[in-house]
Motif scaffolding. Sequence first.
Motif, PDB file in Angstrom:
ATOM      1  N   VAL A  79       0.834  -1.204   0.000  1.00 32.21           N
ATOM      2  CA  VAL A  79       0.000   0.000   0.000  1.00 32.21           C
ATOM      3  C   VAL A  79       0.866   1.251   0.000  1.00 32.21           C
ATOM      4  O   VAL A  79       0.572   2.233  -0.699  1.00 32.21           O
ATOM      5  CB  VAL A  79      -0.953  -0.009   1.212  1.00 32.21           C
ATOM      6  N   ALA A  80       1.954   1.241   0.774  1.00 30.74           N
ATOM      7  CA  ALA A  80       2.849   2.402   0.819  1.00 30.74           C
ATOM      8  C   ALA A  80       3.434   2.689  -0.559  1.00 30.74           C
ATOM      9  O   ALA A  80       3.569   3.849  -0.970  1.00 30.74           O
ATOM     10  CB  ALA A  80       3.958   2.164   1.838  1.00 30.74           C
ATOM     11  N   ASP A  81       3.794   1.650  -1.286  1.00 30.43           N
ATOM     12  CA  ASP A  81       4.335   1.809  -2.638  1.00 30.43           C
ATOM     13  C   ASP A  81       3.262   2.332  -3.586  1.00 30.43           C
ATOM     14  O   ASP A  81       3.510   3.210  -4.416  1.00 30.43           O
ATOM     15  CB  ASP A  81       4.873   0.467  -3.131  1.00 30.43           C
ATOM     16  N   LEU A  82       2.032   1.812  -3.445  1.00 33.58           N
ATOM     17  CA  LEU A  82       0.941   2.250  -4.311  1.00 33.58           C
ATOM     18  C   LEU A  82       0.585   3.715  -4.037  1.00 33.58           C
ATOM     19  O   LEU A  82       0.185   4.441  -4.957  1.00 33.58           O
ATOM     20  CB  LEU A  82      -0.280   1.350  -4.094  1.00 33.58           C
ATOM     21  N   ARG A  83       0.747   4.172  -2.806  1.00 28.72           N
ATOM     22  CA  ARG A  83       0.512   5.580  -2.474  1.00 28.72           C
ATOM     23  C   ARG A  83       1.503   6.484  -3.224  1.00 28.72           C
ATOM     24  O   ARG A  83       1.127   7.541  -3.736  1.00 28.72           O
ATOM     25  CB  ARG A  83       0.650   5.795  -0.970  1.00 28.72           C
ATOM     26  N   VAL A  84       2.748   6.066  -3.282  1.00 30.23           N
ATOM     27  CA  VAL A  84       3.747   6.842  -4.020  1.00 30.23           C
ATOM     28  C   VAL A  84       3.350   6.924  -5.495  1.00 30.23           C
ATOM     29  O   VAL A  84       3.396   7.996  -6.114  1.00 30.23           O
ATOM     30  CB  VAL A  84       5.143   6.214  -3.870  1.00 30.23           C
ATOM     31  N   ILE A  85       2.948   5.791  -6.056  1.00 27.05           N
ATOM     32  CA  ILE A  85       2.569   5.751  -7.471  1.00 27.05           C
ATOM     33  C   ILE A  85       1.358   6.637  -7.731  1.00 27.05           C
ATOM     34  O   ILE A  85       1.298   7.369  -8.723  1.00 27.05           O
ATOM     35  CB  ILE A  85       2.286   4.297  -7.893  1.00 27.05           C
ATOM     36  N   ALA A  86       0.371   6.584  -6.831  1.00 25.82           N
ATOM     37  CA  ALA A  86      -0.833   7.396  -6.999  1.00 25.82           C
ATOM     38  C   ALA A  86      -0.502   8.881  -6.986  1.00 25.82           C
ATOM     39  O   ALA A  86      -1.122   9.678  -7.700  1.00 25.82           O
ATOM     40  CB  ALA A  86      -1.848   7.070  -5.896  1.00 25.82           C
ATOM     41  N   GLY A  87       0.485   9.269  -6.176  1.00 22.46           N
ATOM     42  CA  GLY A  87       0.906  10.666  -6.174  1.00 22.46           C
ATOM     43  C   GLY A  87       1.574  11.080  -7.469  1.00 22.46           C
ATOM     44  O   GLY A  87       1.449  12.232  -7.917  1.00 22.46           O
ATOM     45  N   GLN A  88       2.271  10.145  -8.104  1.00 15.65           N
ATOM     46  CA  GLN A  88       2.966  10.451  -9.361  1.00 15.65           C
ATOM     47  C   GLN A  88       2.026  10.473 -10.554  1.00 15.65           C
ATOM     48  O   GLN A  88       2.275  11.189 -11.529  1.00 15.65           O
ATOM     49  CB  GLN A  88       4.060   9.397  -9.600  1.00 15.65           C
ATOM     50  N   TYR A  89       0.943   9.686 -10.496  1.00 13.45           N
ATOM     51  CA  TYR A  89       0.022   9.578 -11.634  1.00 13.45           C
ATOM     52  C   TYR A  89      -1.407   9.871 -11.180  1.00 13.45           C
ATOM     53  O   TYR A  89      -2.272   8.979 -11.177  1.00 13.45           O
ATOM     54  CB  TYR A  89       0.106   8.182 -12.256  1.00 13.45           C
ATOM     55  N   PRO A  90      -1.688  11.117 -10.790  1.00 14.26           N
ATOM     56  CA  PRO A  90      -3.015  11.437 -10.261  1.00 14.26           C
ATOM     57  C   PRO A  90      -4.123  11.377 -11.320  1.00 14.26           C
ATOM     58  O   PRO A  90      -5.299  11.306 -10.971  1.00 14.26           O
ATOM     59  CB  PRO A  90      -2.847  12.869  -9.732  1.00 14.26           C
ATOM     60  N   ASP A  91      -3.777  11.401 -12.586  1.00 16.06           N
ATOM     61  CA  ASP A  91      -4.775  11.422 -13.652  1.00 16.06           C
ATOM     62  C   ASP A  91      -4.944  10.072 -14.337  1.00 16.06           C
ATOM     63  O   ASP A  91      -5.569   9.991 -15.403  1.00 16.06           O
ATOM     64  CB  ASP A  91      -4.390  12.480 -14.694  1.00 16.06           C
ATOM     65  N   ASP A  92      -4.401   9.028 -13.736  1.00 21.15           N
ATOM     66  CA  ASP A  92      -4.497   7.694 -14.323  1.00 21.15           C
ATOM     67  C   ASP A  92      -5.819   7.059 -13.895  1.00 21.15           C
ATOM     68  O   ASP A  92      -5.987   6.624 -12.757  1.00 21.15           O
ATOM     69  CB  ASP A  92      -3.308   6.839 -13.868  1.00 21.15           C
ATOM     70  N   PHE A 150      -7.071  -3.590   2.941  1.00 13.95           N
ATOM     71  CA  PHE A 150      -6.525  -2.556   2.065  1.00 13.95           C
ATOM     72  C   PHE A 150      -7.102  -1.195   2.433  1.00 13.95           C
ATOM     73  O   PHE A 150      -6.368  -0.197   2.510  1.00 13.95           O
ATOM     74  CB  PHE A 150      -6.830  -2.870   0.600  1.00 13.95           C
ATOM     75  N   SER A 151      -8.406  -1.128   2.648  1.00 12.18           N
ATOM     76  CA  SER A 151      -9.056   0.141   2.955  1.00 12.18           C
ATOM     77  C   SER A 151      -8.471   0.778   4.211  1.00 12.18           C
ATOM     78  O   SER A 151      -8.219   1.991   4.245  1.00 12.18           O
ATOM     79  CB  SER A 151     -10.564  -0.080   3.124  1.00 12.18           C
ATOM     80  N   ALA A 152      -8.239  -0.035   5.250  1.00  8.53           N
ATOM     81  CA  ALA A 152      -7.687   0.497   6.493  1.00  8.53           C
ATOM     82  C   ALA A 152      -6.269   1.012   6.287  1.00  8.53           C
ATOM     83  O   ALA A 152      -5.905   2.091   6.780  1.00  8.53           O
ATOM     84  CB  ALA A 152      -7.716  -0.579   7.575  1.00  8.53           C
ATOM     85  N   LEU A 153      -5.461   0.270   5.562  1.00 11.58           N
ATOM     86  CA  LEU A 153      -4.088   0.694   5.307  1.00 11.58           C
ATOM     87  C   LEU A 153      -4.056   1.935   4.423  1.00 11.58           C
ATOM     88  O   LEU A 153      -3.249   2.851   4.646  1.00 11.58           O
ATOM     89  CB  LEU A 153      -3.298  -0.440   4.657  1.00 11.58           C
ATOM     90  N   TRP A 154      -4.913   1.983   3.423  1.00 12.59           N
ATOM     91  CA  TRP A 154      -4.944   3.138   2.524  1.00 12.59           C
ATOM     92  C   TRP A 154      -5.315   4.412   3.297  1.00 12.59           C
ATOM     93  O   TRP A 154      -4.740   5.478   3.060  1.00 12.59           O
ATOM     94  CB  TRP A 154      -5.937   2.886   1.393  1.00 12.59           C
TER      95      TRP A 154
END
Length: 308
Positions: free
Chosen positions: A184-197, A214-218
């Motif tokens: 989840v931590a890695d996916l958060r980084v990716i989401a910040g880099q690609y906000p329009d995906d 997943f929801s709790a960690l996110w």
Amino acid sequence: MERSTEIGEFLRSRRARLRPEDAGLVDYGGRRRVPGLRREELARLAGVSVGYYTRLEQGQSPGASDAVLDAIARVLRLDGDERTHLYTLARPAPGPRRRPAPERLRPTIRIMVESFGDVPALVLGRRVDVLAWNRMGHALLAGHLDFHAPERPADRPNWARLFFLDPHIRALFTDWGKKALDTVADLRVIAGQYPDDRLLAELIGELTMKSAEFSALWSAHPVRRCAHHTREYRHPVVGPLTLTDELLQLPDDEGQRLAIFTAEPDSPSRSALRLLAGLTAEHAERPARDTARQAVGFRPVRRTMPSA
């Protein structure tokens, strides 16, 4: 995923984890409406006005200076990945927002992955889709899936989806909870880099709906780029394994990363990998032998009992 929402969630989560005394403030007791630092406390410690910090937390200050962001990062005690994430969210790329192009794997990358032979290897895309894996990578992580699935864009396995929704993958990891946090931590980084995906946003929405874990960690907003780990595995064929994974950026392929898995020399895990390699090779050779036999018209000879 709007940046204004992302930066607000991130900063509030980091304020919540700090107690006033952690930041050098005197806690006079009494009931606090929010856990952790208040906005005005953080603003004072960072040397900015409350109004300015509030606008930043609401995503309304895209031109925040290095000095301001560094001061906020210092007060919040952000680590390197978190500091980079703050800069990414606070400073959206200039120009019109563009949709990410379809993801493609270069043929030479596929050849490279296959060349690793008995070393498990795979390539993850920017949405953590599995773009390619070699026979050992497939056998180690997902032998219950079709080996050729990554070759078909519509059928590509997604690592985050597999990890949270596939019971085979859950059973593979001894430290599933720690790996879940890292994912989840890695996916958060990716989401910040690609906000329009859009597809990335849909993946996150799906996992939030289907997995309470997943929801709790996110919601906790962990931020950490995966690089390397040593983990314990419970493989269904060869048993316990201790493997180190290295996740390497492919510099000419935006967002794509190569993952390789190795065991210590002369260890039981190295022996188990060799056993898995042998079984994988044997399994792969069977269809080839059958195809060759059919090509030359091979027919099995029927053995008959000799007449009396």
